[in-house]
Design a protein around this motif. Sequence first.
Motif, PDB file in Angstrom:
ATOM      1  N   ARG A  80       0.827  -1.214   0.000  1.00 58.68           N
ATOM      2  CA  ARG A  80       0.000   0.000   0.000  1.00 58.68           C
ATOM      3  C   ARG A  80       0.858   1.259   0.000  1.00 58.68           C
ATOM      4  NH1 ARG A  80      -2.886  -2.913   4.261  1.00 58.68           N
ATOM      5  NH2 ARG A  80      -4.443  -4.161   3.197  1.00 58.68           N
ATOM      6  N   SER A  81       1.964   1.243   0.740  1.00 54.15           N
ATOM      7  CA  SER A  81       2.824   2.430   0.786  1.00 54.15           C
ATOM      8  C   SER A  81       3.452   2.719  -0.577  1.00 54.15           C
ATOM      9  CB  SER A  81       3.906   2.287   1.852  1.00 54.15           C
ATOM     10  OG  SER A  81       4.931   1.427   1.429  1.00 54.15           O
ATOM     11  N   LYS A  82       3.638   1.665  -1.367  1.00 53.37           N
ATOM     12  CA  LYS A  82       4.145   1.829  -2.735  1.00 53.37           C
ATOM     13  C   LYS A  82       3.022   2.187  -3.706  1.00 53.37           C
ATOM     14  CE  LYS A  82       8.534   0.557  -2.815  1.00 53.37           C
ATOM     15  NZ  LYS A  82       9.550   1.444  -3.340  1.00 53.37           N
ATOM     16  N   ARG A  83       1.804   2.262  -3.178  1.00 55.38           N
ATOM     17  CA  ARG A  83       0.612   2.552  -3.970  1.00 55.38           C
ATOM     18  C   ARG A  83       0.411   1.529  -5.093  1.00 55.38           C
ATOM     19  NH1 ARG A  83       1.085   6.935  -1.219  1.00 55.38           N
ATOM     20  NH2 ARG A  83       0.307   8.993  -1.425  1.00 55.38           N
ATOM     21  N   LEU A  84       0.709   0.272  -4.763  1.00 54.72           N
ATOM     22  CA  LEU A  84       0.507  -0.818  -5.712  1.00 54.72           C
ATOM     23  C   LEU A  84      -0.818  -1.508  -5.415  1.00 54.72           C
ATOM     24  CD1 LEU A  84       3.968  -2.641  -5.801  1.00 54.72           C
ATOM     25  CD2 LEU A  84       2.883  -1.425  -7.676  1.00 54.72           C
ATOM     26  N   ARG A  85      -1.640  -1.620  -6.410  1.00 55.11           N
ATOM     27  CA  ARG A  85      -2.850  -2.435  -6.263  1.00 55.11           C
ATOM     28  C   ARG A  85      -2.409  -3.886  -6.313  1.00 55.11           C
ATOM     29  NH1 ARG A  85      -5.297   0.816 -10.758  1.00 55.11           N
ATOM     30  NH2 ARG A  85      -5.974   2.718  -9.750  1.00 55.11           N
ATOM     31  N   SER A  86      -3.245  -4.745  -5.791  1.00 53.25           N
ATOM     32  CA  SER A  86      -2.862  -6.160  -5.756  1.00 53.25           C
ATOM     33  C   SER A  86      -2.614  -6.708  -7.158  1.00 53.25           C
ATOM     34  CB  SER A  86      -3.897  -6.997  -5.009  1.00 53.25           C
ATOM     35  OG  SER A  86      -5.157  -6.865  -5.607  1.00 53.25           O
ATOM     36  N   ASN A  87      -3.431  -6.303  -8.125  1.00 52.55           N
ATOM     37  CA  ASN A  87      -3.215  -6.808  -9.488  1.00 52.55           C
ATOM     38  C   ASN A  87      -1.901  -6.299 -10.080  1.00 52.55           C
ATOM     39  OD1 ASN A  87      -4.345  -4.214  -9.691  1.00 52.55           O
ATOM     40  ND2 ASN A  87      -5.215  -4.645 -11.705  1.00 52.55           N
TER      41      ASN A  87
END
Length: 95
Positions: free
Chosen positions: A13-20
């Motif tokens: 989340r801190s990397k702003r990555l969605r799970s996909n």
Amino acid sequence: MNHFPQNLANFRRSKRLRSNQACELLQLSRAALKAYEKGECMPTPEMLVKLARIMGVSVAGLVGQRIIFCDNNEKINNNRHNDNYGGRYGTDKIT
């Protein structure tokens, strides 16, 4: 206590990555990532290295410590101890 599942979710989340997006980078199924983040299973050592690289942390940081994230994505380690590590390697104890 295993802090890996929560650390993985927080770093993602801190990397702003969605799970996909994370799954695509890792060449991993969404079901596997979800299982890691829920603590239902642990990744292989090779996958741990890939996860740590993508998240920009060490494997030890990913699995060994509980990391708390503030609103500004500043990482705070809440396992600080005053012991005799001398500060050279920090004072974090892996429990």
